[in-house]
Design an enzyme around this catalytic site. Structure first.
Site, short mmCIF file in Angstrom:
data_model
loop_
_atom_site.label_atom_id
_atom_site.label_comp_id
_atom_site.label_asym_id
_atom_site.label_seq_id
_atom_site.Cartn_x
_atom_site.Cartn_y
_atom_site.Cartn_z
N LYS A 84 5.89 -2.45 0.22
CA LYS A 84 4.78 -3.40 0.38
C LYS A 84 3.96 -3.56 -0.90
O LYS A 84 3.20 -4.51 -1.01
CB LYS A 84 3.89 -3.00 1.55
CG LYS A 84 2.90 -1.91 1.31
CD LYS A 84 1.93 -1.89 2.48
CE LYS A 84 0.91 -0.78 2.29
NZ LYS A 84 0.00 -0.68 3.42
N ASP A 85 4.13 -2.67 -1.85
CA ASP A 85 3.43 -2.80 -3.13
C ASP A 85 4.17 -3.71 -4.12
O ASP A 85 3.63 -4.02 -5.19
CB ASP A 85 3.22 -1.43 -3.78
CG ASP A 85 2.31 -0.53 -2.94
OD1 ASP A 85 1.47 -1.07 -2.21
OD2 ASP A 85 2.46 0.70 -3.03
N ARG A 130 -6.17 -8.22 4.88
CA ARG A 130 -5.35 -8.38 6.09
C ARG A 130 -5.91 -7.53 7.24
O ARG A 130 -6.07 -8.00 8.37
CB ARG A 130 -3.90 -7.94 5.80
CG ARG A 130 -2.98 -7.90 7.00
CD ARG A 130 -1.62 -7.31 6.60
NE ARG A 130 -1.73 -5.94 6.13
CZ ARG A 130 -1.81 -4.87 6.91
NH1 ARG A 130 -1.79 -5.01 8.21
NH2 ARG A 130 -1.92 -3.66 6.40
N ARG A 131 -6.25 -6.27 6.93
CA ARG A 131 -6.82 -5.41 7.97
C ARG A 131 -8.22 -5.85 8.34
O ARG A 131 -8.59 -5.83 9.52
CB ARG A 131 -6.81 -3.95 7.49
CG ARG A 131 -5.40 -3.36 7.44
CD ARG A 131 -5.38 -1.98 6.79
NE ARG A 131 -4.04 -1.41 6.78
CZ ARG A 131 -3.60 -0.56 5.84
NH1 ARG A 131 -4.39 -0.21 4.83
NH2 ARG A 131 -2.38 -0.08 5.91
N ARG A 148 -11.45 2.28 -1.51
CA ARG A 148 -10.19 2.48 -2.23
C ARG A 148 -9.92 3.96 -2.30
O ARG A 148 -10.64 4.78 -1.74
CB ARG A 148 -10.30 1.91 -3.65
CG ARG A 148 -9.82 0.49 -3.78
CD ARG A 148 -9.12 0.28 -5.13
NE ARG A 148 -7.88 1.06 -5.22
CZ ARG A 148 -7.22 1.25 -6.34
NH1 ARG A 148 -7.69 0.76 -7.47
NH2 ARG A 148 -6.10 1.94 -6.36
N ARG A 154 -9.75 8.75 1.57
CA ARG A 154 -10.28 7.88 2.62
C ARG A 154 -10.56 8.67 3.90
O ARG A 154 -11.58 8.47 4.55
CB ARG A 154 -9.28 6.76 2.91
CG ARG A 154 -9.07 5.86 1.70
CD ARG A 154 -8.11 4.76 2.05
NE ARG A 154 -7.64 4.10 0.83
CZ ARG A 154 -7.27 2.85 0.77
NH1 ARG A 154 -7.32 2.10 1.85
NH2 ARG A 154 -6.85 2.32 -0.34
N CYS A 241 0.02 -8.85 -1.92
CA CYS A 241 -0.26 -7.77 -0.98
C CYS A 241 -1.75 -7.74 -0.63
O CYS A 241 -2.15 -7.05 0.30
CB CYS A 241 0.17 -6.43 -1.56
SG CYS A 241 -0.69 -5.99 -3.07
N1 LIG Z 1 -1.30 -0.04 -0.87
C1 LIG Z 1 -1.17 1.38 -0.85
C2 LIG Z 1 -0.06 1.81 0.03
N2 LIG Z 1 1.21 1.49 -0.25
C3 LIG Z 1 2.00 1.99 0.76
C4 LIG Z 1 1.19 2.65 1.66
C5 LIG Z 1 1.59 3.33 2.88
C6 LIG Z 1 3.05 3.59 3.07
C7 LIG Z 1 3.88 2.37 3.37
O1 LIG Z 1 3.41 1.39 3.95
O2 LIG Z 1 5.08 2.39 3.05
C8 LIG Z 1 -0.12 2.56 1.20
C9 LIG Z 1 -1.34 3.13 1.83
C10 LIG Z 1 -1.79 2.45 3.11
O3 LIG Z 1 -1.67 1.23 3.24
O4 LIG Z 1 -2.30 3.14 3.99
#
Ligand SMILES: NCc1[nH]cc(CCC(=O)O)c1CC(=O)O
Length: 306
Positions: A84-85, A130-131, A148, A154, A241
């Site tokens: 997702k990154d 998004r959240r 962050r 967190r 993202c």
């Molecule tokens: N952006 C940061 C990130 N990149 C991937 C994950 C979690 C693991 C994943 O989704 O594979 C996270 C942290 C989160 O969103 O809690």
């Protein structure tokens, strides 16, 4: 082949606990399947050093560019990223060699109670538009606080009492051994995850056919089809993202089902659509659904900032 004779394969990874855990899992699986030794090489990315909110530093690529540079220069053989990154645009010279079987794609609430049972005006931490948008749609009374930092940081804001709850990816919490903090796992009906959430991406140089074949041994075809559909939605919407875009695709009875939402930042409006199709037509499924979202005003929603 060259990779074997020169010693262990070098796996480039971010240095956080979450990143090294997922990278070690990939290293172990690859060693088991191919007999090659794999060694982790820690790399610091812009996303690890900048304190700015992701939405402000531009979002796309901040966790991956430094790793890709090491792949291109040959300092590492391949890199493991959270899918997702990854920006949706292709990077010249870099190939997506494998997407291993996906972990739980859902988001999780970490706090004292389920979302519906939190007191009015509870303070919820998340830096993801998004959240934010989907939380506001579910509970307009909540106070959303931008945060962050890594997952542990967190979670500490909740135990310290600075926040009532935070929303994090279930997959990440599992990787750092903190599923104990979860009070509710959101069904995709309530909150659609980020495209590719819970899955990993192995990238190597596009010109290394031997390595691509070797890494491909841990590719999971259903995962690749699902994330292809999800990421195509993001690509067609020209969103990154940090956009208020949620998606979820999965195969059921040999059909690929895809749901996607685009939300206004204030949660006041959401467009949410679903479609299904042949698993081999994942990209077309994503493209068609994105076109339908656009026809319903998705670009206008995404263009609105608070
Ligand atoms: N952006 C940061 C990130 N990149 C991937 C994950 C979690 C693991 C994943 O989704 O594979 C996270 C942290 C989160 O969103 O809690």
């Amino acid at each position: 082949m060259s990779t074997g004779s020169r010693g262990p394969l070098r796996l480039g990874t971010r240095k956080s606990l979450m990143a090294t855990t997922q990278s070690q899992g990939v290293a172990d699986a690859l060693s088991r399947l191919t007999g090659h030794a794999v060694e982790l090489v820690g790399v610091t990315t812009q996303g690890d050093v900048s304190k700015a909110l992701l939405a402000q530093i531009g979002g796309t690529g901040v966790f991956v560019n430094a790793l890709r540079d090491k792949v291109l220069s040959g300092e590492v053989d391949f890199a493991v990223h959270s899918l997702k990154d990854l920006p949706t645009s292709e990077t010249p010279g870099i190939a997506l060699a494998a997407t291993p079987a996906r972990d739980d794609a859902r988001d999780a609430l970490c706090g004292p109670a389920k979302l519906a049972d939190l007191p009015r005006g509870a303070r919820i931490g998340t830096g993801s538009p998004r959240r934010v948008a989907q939380l506001r749609a579910l509970r307009p009374d909540l106070e959303i606080v931008p945060i962050r930092g890594n997952a542990d940081t967190r979670l500490r804001k909740v135990t310290d009492g600075e926040l009532d709850a935070v929303v994090l990816a279930h997959a990440g919490l599992k990787r750092i051994g903190r599923l104990d903090a979860v009070s509710e796992v959101f069904d995709p009906d309530q909150m659609l995850p980020a495209p590719g959430q819970g899955s990993l991406a192995l990238e190597c140089r596009a010109d290394r056919d031997d390595l691509r074949a070797l890494l491909g041994t841990i590719d999971d075809a259903p995962t690749r089809r699902a994330v292809t559909a999800e990421r195509t939605v993001l690509a067609v919407l020209e969103a990154g993202c940090s956009a208020p875009v949620g998606t979820y695709a999965a195969e059921v009875d040999e059909r690929l089902h895809l749901t996607a939402t685009v939300a206004a930042y204030d949660g006041s409006r959401q467009v949410r659509l679903s479609a299904s199709g042949h698993p081999d037509a994942a990209e077309q499924l994503g493209r068609d659904l994105a076109d339908r979202l656009l026809a319903q005003g998705a670009d206008q929603l995404m263009g609105e900032r608070e």
